[in-house]
Design a protein around this motif. Structure first.
Motif, PDB file in Angstrom:
ATOM      1  N   ALA A 238     -13.951  -5.629   0.848  1.00  0.00           N
ATOM      2  CA  ALA A 238     -12.765  -6.449   1.153  1.00  0.00           C
ATOM      3  C   ALA A 238     -12.655  -6.556   2.658  1.00  0.00           C
ATOM      4  O   ALA A 238     -13.275  -5.778   3.388  1.00  0.00           O
ATOM      5  CB  ALA A 238     -11.517  -5.809   0.577  1.00  0.00           C
ATOM      6  N   THR A 239     -11.850  -7.514   3.107  1.00  0.00           N
ATOM      7  CA  THR A 239     -11.800  -7.748   4.548  1.00  0.00           C
ATOM      8  C   THR A 239     -10.464  -7.385   5.180  1.00  0.00           C
ATOM      9  O   THR A 239     -10.328  -7.396   6.394  1.00  0.00           O
ATOM     10  CB  THR A 239     -12.112  -9.226   4.856  1.00  0.00           C
ATOM     11  N   ASN A 240      -9.461  -7.111   4.371  1.00  0.00           N
ATOM     12  CA  ASN A 240      -8.237  -6.574   4.973  1.00  0.00           C
ATOM     13  C   ASN A 240      -7.713  -5.418   4.135  1.00  0.00           C
ATOM     14  O   ASN A 240      -8.069  -5.277   2.950  1.00  0.00           O
ATOM     15  CB  ASN A 240      -7.179  -7.663   5.212  1.00  0.00           C
ATOM     16  N   ASP A 241      -6.898  -4.579   4.762  1.00  0.00           N
ATOM     17  CA  ASP A 241      -6.488  -3.336   4.121  1.00  0.00           C
ATOM     18  C   ASP A 241      -5.760  -3.566   2.799  1.00  0.00           C
ATOM     19  O   ASP A 241      -5.997  -2.843   1.824  1.00  0.00           O
ATOM     20  CB  ASP A 241      -5.601  -2.511   5.072  1.00  0.00           C
ATOM     21  N   ASN A 242      -4.893  -4.568   2.764  1.00  0.00           N
ATOM     22  CA  ASN A 242      -4.138  -4.772   1.528  1.00  0.00           C
ATOM     23  C   ASN A 242      -5.048  -5.130   0.365  1.00  0.00           C
ATOM     24  O   ASN A 242      -4.906  -4.604  -0.730  1.00  0.00           O
ATOM     25  CB  ASN A 242      -3.077  -5.862   1.716  1.00  0.00           C
ATOM     26  N   GLU A 243      -6.013  -6.020   0.653  1.00  0.00           N
ATOM     27  CA  GLU A 243      -6.985  -6.380  -0.395  1.00  0.00           C
ATOM     28  C   GLU A 243      -7.805  -5.174  -0.812  1.00  0.00           C
ATOM     29  O   GLU A 243      -8.059  -4.929  -1.978  1.00  0.00           O
ATOM     30  CB  GLU A 243      -7.988  -7.394   0.183  1.00  0.00           C
ATOM     31  N   ARG A 244      -8.219  -4.418   0.211  1.00  0.00           N
ATOM     32  CA  ARG A 244      -9.118  -3.287  -0.080  1.00  0.00           C
ATOM     33  C   ARG A 244      -8.394  -2.176  -0.834  1.00  0.00           C
ATOM     34  O   ARG A 244      -8.977  -1.519  -1.689  1.00  0.00           O
ATOM     35  CB  ARG A 244      -9.727  -2.753   1.229  1.00  0.00           C
ATOM     36  N   LYS A 245      -7.119  -1.997  -0.522  1.00  0.00           N
ATOM     37  CA  LYS A 245      -6.344  -0.966  -1.241  1.00  0.00           C
ATOM     38  C   LYS A 245      -6.356  -1.223  -2.742  1.00  0.00           C
ATOM     39  O   LYS A 245      -6.334  -0.292  -3.536  1.00  0.00           O
ATOM     40  CB  LYS A 245      -4.897  -0.954  -0.735  1.00  0.00           C
ATOM     41  N   LYS A 246      -6.382  -2.521  -3.105  1.00  0.00           N
ATOM     42  CA  LYS A 246      -6.352  -2.844  -4.536  1.00  0.00           C
ATOM     43  C   LYS A 246      -7.608  -2.376  -5.251  1.00  0.00           C
ATOM     44  O   LYS A 246      -7.574  -2.034  -6.417  1.00  0.00           O
ATOM     45  CB  LYS A 246      -6.214  -4.369  -4.727  1.00  0.00           C
ATOM     46  N   VAL A 247      -8.736  -2.391  -4.567  1.00  0.00           N
ATOM     47  CA  VAL A 247      -9.984  -1.975  -5.224  1.00  0.00           C
ATOM     48  C   VAL A 247     -10.471  -0.599  -4.787  1.00  0.00           C
ATOM     49  O   VAL A 247     -11.169   0.095  -5.532  1.00  0.00           O
ATOM     50  CB  VAL A 247     -11.126  -3.015  -5.034  1.00  0.00           C
ATOM     51  N   MET A 248     -10.093  -0.175  -3.571  1.00  0.00           N
ATOM     52  CA  MET A 248     -10.564   1.119  -3.065  1.00  0.00           C
ATOM     53  C   MET A 248      -9.394   1.902  -2.462  1.00  0.00           C
ATOM     54  O   MET A 248      -9.057   1.745  -1.273  1.00  0.00           O
ATOM     55  CB  MET A 248     -11.658   0.898  -2.005  1.00  0.00           C
ATOM     56  N   PRO A 249      -8.797   2.776  -3.276  1.00  0.00           N
ATOM     57  CA  PRO A 249      -7.602   3.504  -2.816  1.00  0.00           C
ATOM     58  C   PRO A 249      -7.820   4.353  -1.564  1.00  0.00           C
ATOM     59  O   PRO A 249      -6.849   4.675  -0.882  1.00  0.00           O
ATOM     60  CB  PRO A 249      -7.260   4.412  -4.011  1.00  0.00           C
ATOM     61  N   ILE A 250      -9.064   4.683  -1.217  1.00  0.00           N
ATOM     62  CA  ILE A 250      -9.332   5.461   0.002  1.00  0.00           C
ATOM     63  C   ILE A 250      -8.747   4.752   1.233  1.00  0.00           C
ATOM     64  O   ILE A 250      -8.441   5.382   2.249  1.00  0.00           O
ATOM     65  CB  ILE A 250     -10.865   5.696   0.176  1.00  0.00           C
ATOM     66  N   THR A 251      -8.528   3.428   1.100  1.00  0.00           N
ATOM     67  CA  THR A 251      -8.001   2.637   2.221  1.00  0.00           C
ATOM     68  C   THR A 251      -6.569   3.068   2.582  1.00  0.00           C
ATOM     69  O   THR A 251      -6.122   2.856   3.704  1.00  0.00           O
ATOM     70  CB  THR A 251      -8.034   1.133   1.865  1.00  0.00           C
ATOM     71  N   TYR A 252      -5.857   3.690   1.634  1.00  0.00           N
ATOM     72  CA  TYR A 252      -4.519   4.216   1.965  1.00  0.00           C
ATOM     73  C   TYR A 252      -4.652   5.312   3.010  1.00  0.00           C
ATOM     74  O   TYR A 252      -3.758   5.544   3.814  1.00  0.00           O
ATOM     75  CB  TYR A 252      -3.831   4.783   0.719  1.00  0.00           C
ATOM     76  N   LYS A 253      -5.774   6.018   2.972  1.00  0.00           N
ATOM     77  CA  LYS A 253      -5.967   7.130   3.896  1.00  0.00           C
ATOM     78  C   LYS A 253      -6.646   6.665   5.188  1.00  0.00           C
ATOM     79  O   LYS A 253      -6.244   7.055   6.285  1.00  0.00           O
ATOM     80  CB  LYS A 253      -6.813   8.194   3.201  1.00  0.00           C
ATOM     81  N   TYR A 254      -7.692   5.866   5.040  1.00  0.00           N
ATOM     82  CA  TYR A 254      -8.436   5.396   6.220  1.00  0.00           C
ATOM     83  C   TYR A 254      -8.503   3.880   6.194  1.00  0.00           C
ATOM     84  O   TYR A 254      -9.067   3.296   5.267  1.00  0.00           O
ATOM     85  CB  TYR A 254      -9.854   5.984   6.245  1.00  0.00           C
ATOM     86  N   SER A 255      -7.948   3.258   7.211  1.00  0.00           N
ATOM     87  CA  SER A 255      -7.932   1.792   7.241  1.00  0.00           C
ATOM     88  C   SER A 255      -9.325   1.243   7.555  1.00  0.00           C
ATOM     89  O   SER A 255     -10.196   1.982   8.039  1.00  0.00           O
ATOM     90  CB  SER A 255      -6.953   1.326   8.327  1.00  0.00           C
ATOM     91  N   ILE A 256      -9.501  -0.054   7.307  1.00  0.00           N
ATOM     92  CA  ILE A 256     -10.791  -0.682   7.606  1.00  0.00           C
ATOM     93  C   ILE A 256     -11.121  -0.530   9.087  1.00  0.00           C
ATOM     94  O   ILE A 256     -12.252  -0.211   9.454  1.00  0.00           O
ATOM     95  CB  ILE A 256     -10.783  -2.185   7.197  1.00  0.00           C
ATOM     96  N   SER A 257     -10.131  -0.695   9.956  1.00  0.00           N
ATOM     97  CA  SER A 257     -10.457  -0.606  11.388  1.00  0.00           C
ATOM     98  C   SER A 257     -10.881   0.810  11.775  1.00  0.00           C
ATOM     99  O   SER A 257     -11.745   0.984  12.640  1.00  0.00           O
ATOM    100  CB  SER A 257      -9.308  -1.119  12.265  1.00  0.00           C
ATOM    101  N   GLU A 258     -10.325   1.823  11.123  1.00  0.00           N
ATOM    102  CA  GLU A 258     -10.783   3.196  11.406  1.00  0.00           C
ATOM    103  C   GLU A 258     -12.229   3.392  10.944  1.00  0.00           C
ATOM    104  O   GLU A 258     -13.020   4.071  11.600  1.00  0.00           O
ATOM    105  CB  GLU A 258      -9.881   4.215  10.701  1.00  0.00           C
TER     106      GLU A 258
END
Ligand code: SF4
Length: 353
Positions: free
Chosen positions: A224-244
């Motif tokens: 996914a290309t933004n955190d909100n989209e990615r959170k829907k498929v990969m919950p790890i994004t709640y902990k580490y954002s795409i930019s991190e």
């Protein structure tokens, strides 16, 4: 012997060379015995101490009393009729099941290995995580997937991808030890450049791995290309954002001097539009990287569908027009449920019936 006694024994397949040498000295033997045991386990792939004929019978018996060489059993093998991909279900000594895949390419034989029984990362497209994490695999269990596949097919594995069940960076120490042993010149001597570690993005451990400076390929499951989209498929994004994650990848590239691969599974109507491709290109702009586009291997647990061929091609063209190199991963073993975790889950479900 009671199987519980066997389970309680210490597995020497999980020991590195230095540990084996040290152990030999501790039990009153010469340290070079450790080197011999290492060779016989990791190069000759013996399955029991009694097969290490270079050791005295007395030492073999002594080792057998307290130690073991872990051995996976081939529980089932599925052979693809489409492309010769073979998928294995391995039975572990404690009754758990893991899966591994062998794929043949023009450039050699590649195996995809599991690093955990199950996974706690919760990616919605993945069957491995549906029952959570059961346990980490030991170093010996990760290694033995390679050894057993080689023996079963009488082949030499040339490439390894840690992309089966489990998150490798959530089993950091055992995986790191695996990498060093599989690369060892007295073992299988598989070059680091032929090894890919795929992660959902455990940021602190990407930094740790970078500092090891092993020239393996780091592969990030981005999807996914933004955190909100990615959170829907990969919950790890709640902990580490795409930019991190991207920042950690830049550090990795700087330290290891290897390009990073980004895995992007194309899910119809979810992340496969031209707009998504543009955003992805912006995100990766200027990085030493490569994008692997993966048409989704549908799993029955979730209602996602694979993008059609045309949208996959358009997505790739859009990236390339913006200077990002991309390849479309060939689907392997589609007829044998080669998507991560599917077979194990099928088997576990059948046991419940
Ligand atoms: S894709 Fe990988 S990290 Fe995500 S749940 Fe599956 S095994 Fe775990």
């Amino acid at each position: 012997m009671d199987w519980r006694d066997f389970l309680n024994k210490i597995d020497l397949k999980s020991f590195n060379l230095e540990e084996l040498k040290k152990l030999m000295v501790e039990i009153g033997e010469k340290s070079f015995r450790g080197q011999q045991i290492f060779n016989w386990i990791h190069q000759k792939n013996v399955e029991s101490f009694q097969d290490i004929t270079v050791l005295s019978k007395e030492l073999r018996d002594k080792l057998e009393n307290k130690y073991k060489i872990t051995n996976l059993k081939i529980f089932k093998r599925f052979d693809s009729k489409i492309d010769n991909t073979k998928k294995y279900l391995f039975l572990l000594e404690d009754g758990n099941i893991i899966e591994s895949v062998m794929m043949e390419y023009k450039h050699g034989v590649s195996v995809c290995l599991s690093t955990q029984v199950g996974c706690k990362m919760g990616c919605t497209f993945c069957a491995s995580t549906k029952d959570g994490l059961i346990r980490n695999l030991t170093t010996g269990e990760i290694l033995d997937q390679v050894y057993k596949i080689q023996k079963d097919l009488n082949i030499k594995v040339s490439n390894i991808v840690l992309m089966g069940s489990g998150e490798p960076l959530d089993n950091y120490e055992n995986v790191l030890k695996f990498l060093r042993i599989i690369n060892h010149k007295h073992g299988q001597n598989i070059g680091y450049r032929h090894i890919t570690l795929s992660t959902c993005g455990i940021v602190p451990n990407i930094y740790k791995l970078a500092d090891e400076k092993l020239p393996i390929t780091l592969s990030i499951s981005l999807h996914a290309t933004n955190d909100n989209e990615r959170k829907k498929v990969m919950p790890i994004t709640y902990k580490y954002s795409i930019s991190e994650v991207i920042k950690a990848c830049k550090y990795y590239i700087e330290k290891v001097n290897r390009r990073v691969t980004f895995e992007y599974t194309l899910i119809k109507g979810v992340n496969d539009t031209k707009e998504n491709a543009k955003k992805l290109a912006n995100l990766l702009k200027g990085m030493l990287c490569h994008v692997n586009l993966i048409p989704l291997n549908p799993i029955k647990e979730v209602d996602y569908r694979s993008s059609n061929k045309k949208s996959v091609k358009n997505f790739k063209r859009e990236l390339e027009n913006r200077g990002i190199k991309a390849t479309i991963r060939r689907e392997m073993g589609r007829d044998i449920n080669a998507a991560c975790g599917q077979l194990r889950r099928k088997y576990m479900e059948s046991k419940k019936d």
